[in-house]
Design a protein around this motif. Structure first.
Motif, short mmCIF file in Angstrom:
data_model
loop_
_atom_site.label_atom_id
_atom_site.label_comp_id
_atom_site.label_asym_id
_atom_site.label_seq_id
_atom_site.Cartn_x
_atom_site.Cartn_y
_atom_site.Cartn_z
N UNK A 202 0.81 -1.18 -0.06
CA UNK A 202 0.08 0.20 0.03
C UNK A 202 1.00 1.22 0.13
N UNK A 203 1.18 1.79 -1.15
CA UNK A 203 2.04 2.94 -1.12
C UNK A 203 1.57 4.21 -0.34
N UNK A 204 2.42 4.77 0.25
CA UNK A 204 2.31 6.08 1.11
C UNK A 204 2.89 7.06 0.44
N UNK A 205 2.40 8.31 0.17
CA UNK A 205 3.24 9.46 -0.51
C UNK A 205 4.68 9.74 0.07
N UNK A 206 4.85 9.56 1.42
CA UNK A 206 6.00 9.64 2.03
C UNK A 206 6.65 8.40 2.34
N UNK A 207 7.86 7.93 1.84
CA UNK A 207 8.37 6.56 2.35
C UNK A 207 9.73 7.06 2.07
N UNK A 208 10.54 6.84 3.34
CA UNK A 208 11.98 6.95 3.46
C UNK A 208 12.71 6.06 2.30
N UNK A 209 13.54 7.19 1.80
CA UNK A 209 14.50 6.46 0.61
C UNK A 209 15.25 5.28 0.71
N UNK A 224 -0.80 -4.84 -5.07
CA UNK A 224 -0.81 -3.60 -4.68
C UNK A 224 -2.13 -3.08 -4.61
N UNK A 225 -2.50 -2.54 -3.55
CA UNK A 225 -3.79 -1.66 -3.41
C UNK A 225 -3.59 -0.27 -2.95
N UNK A 226 -4.85 0.45 -3.38
CA UNK A 226 -4.64 1.99 -3.08
C UNK A 226 -4.70 2.31 -1.53
N UNK A 228 -5.90 0.56 2.65
CA UNK A 228 -6.38 -0.39 3.54
C UNK A 228 -8.02 -0.80 3.23
N UNK A 229 -8.70 -0.08 2.85
CA UNK A 229 -10.20 -0.37 2.57
C UNK A 229 -10.26 -1.38 1.34
N UNK A 230 -9.35 -1.50 0.47
CA UNK A 230 -9.43 -2.29 -0.51
C UNK A 230 -9.02 -3.80 0.00
N UNK A 231 -8.48 -4.04 1.24
CA UNK A 231 -7.94 -5.25 1.67
C UNK A 231 -9.18 -6.60 1.75
N UNK A 232 -10.45 -6.26 2.18
CA UNK A 232 -11.35 -7.08 2.22
C UNK A 232 -11.78 -7.61 0.88
N UNK A 233 -11.75 -6.95 0.04
CA UNK A 233 -12.06 -7.42 -1.48
C UNK A 233 -10.85 -8.22 -2.03
N UNK A 234 -9.66 -7.89 -1.78
CA UNK A 234 -8.59 -8.53 -2.25
C UNK A 234 -8.51 -9.86 -1.49
N UNK A 235 -8.81 -10.04 0.05
CA UNK A 235 -8.80 -11.24 0.45
C UNK A 235 -9.89 -12.23 -0.02
N UNK A 236 -11.12 -11.78 -0.46
CA UNK A 236 -12.29 -12.47 -1.15
C UNK A 236 -11.83 -13.07 -2.41
N UNK A 237 -11.14 -12.20 -3.08
CA UNK A 237 -10.55 -12.37 -4.51
C UNK A 237 -9.56 -13.80 -4.46
#
Ligand SMILES: [Mg+2]
Length: 245
Positions: A202-209, A224-226, A228-237
């Motif tokens: 789950x990318x975050x706009x600020x991530x240490x180099x 990759x998901x946008x 955390x709210x997208x995680x349940x659908x990914x788990x179902x899939x």
């Protein structure tokens, strides 16, 4: 009826990174770096200073580990370096104060975190897996109000393949039955996939180099998901595809 093969693939345990996956973290480091640059603006250009600071942090990781205390010591070391050893003690005091202030910053959980953990907590074993200073991470977890959703909390010195094998063996059914979710490809995703788990980025706009590596896009267990709210659908899939294969 579930086949033997399906049961062997069943996902039972989910590991979550904490900083910049469940709550904001890196923004406090960036803010303190800006303050640090202002404190030393009479001595050195901001860009050069931050390069030197990053070098010190890399050098010191093996000795200090990840977290605010090591970051503070690296700022002091850098201040001594860039001033040729003439940095006033008053300025060192201000750097220490900036570090202490970071240790009391408020917890701001990221969108969807609470609801998603609440929805998953009864269906999977959730494990918090984080690096950083022990006291600081315990404080943040307590203040986040998320502690009750976790079956276990692991504050570790580093996140590597053996780390995930050990944690998912201890708190779950082994790494093959586990998933790790986080904002660092280097620490959360790649070593978990190497251990045999799913790795969800789950990318975050600020991530240490230091946490940047190439995404393991060819790995079958990489996703990759946008948010955390997208995680349940990914788990179902994932569980549906396991049922039909
Ligand atoms: Mg993180």
């Amino acid at each position: 009826m579930l086949s033997m093969a399906t049961q062997q693939n069943a996902l039972t345990t989910i590991g979550f990174d904490a900083d910049d996956t469940l709550w904001q973290n890196e923004q406090f480091f960036r803010m303190t770096e800006r303050h640090f640059a202002e404190l030393l603006s009479a001595h050195v250009e901001k860009e050069h200073l931050l390069e030197r600071l990053l070098e010190a942090e890399r050098r010191n990781l093996g000795a200090y580990g990840f977290g605010i205390k090591g970051f503070t010591l690296s700022m002091i070391e850098t201040a001594i370096d860039v001033t040729g050893g003439t940095v006033p003690s008053e300025l060192i005091g201000k750097i220490l104060a900036a570090g202490r202030e970071m240790l009391s910053h408020p917890i701001e959980t990221l969108p969807h975190v609470h609801d998603t953990l609440e929805a998953l907590a009864g269906r999977y074993r959730l494990v918090l897996i984080t690096k950083g200073d022990l006291f600081d991470q315990e404080r943040k977890l307590a203040q986040s109000g998320l502690g009750d959703f976790f079956h276990a909390v692991e504050i570790v010195s580093d996140k590597s393949r053996p780390t995930y094998q050990r944690i998912f063996a201890r708190h779950g059914d082994g790494a093959e039955h586990a998933m790790m979710v986080g904002n660092s490809l280097k620490s959360d995703v790649v070593p978990a996939i190497e251990a045999g788990s799913w790795g969800v980025f789950i990318p975050h706009e600020l991530t240490w180099v230091i946490e940047h590596v190439e995404a393991p896009t060819a790995a079958p267990r990489f996703r990759e998901i946008g948010h955390l709210g997208e995680l349940p659908a990914l788990l179902s899939e994932i569980s549906n595809s396991g049922r039909t294969s």
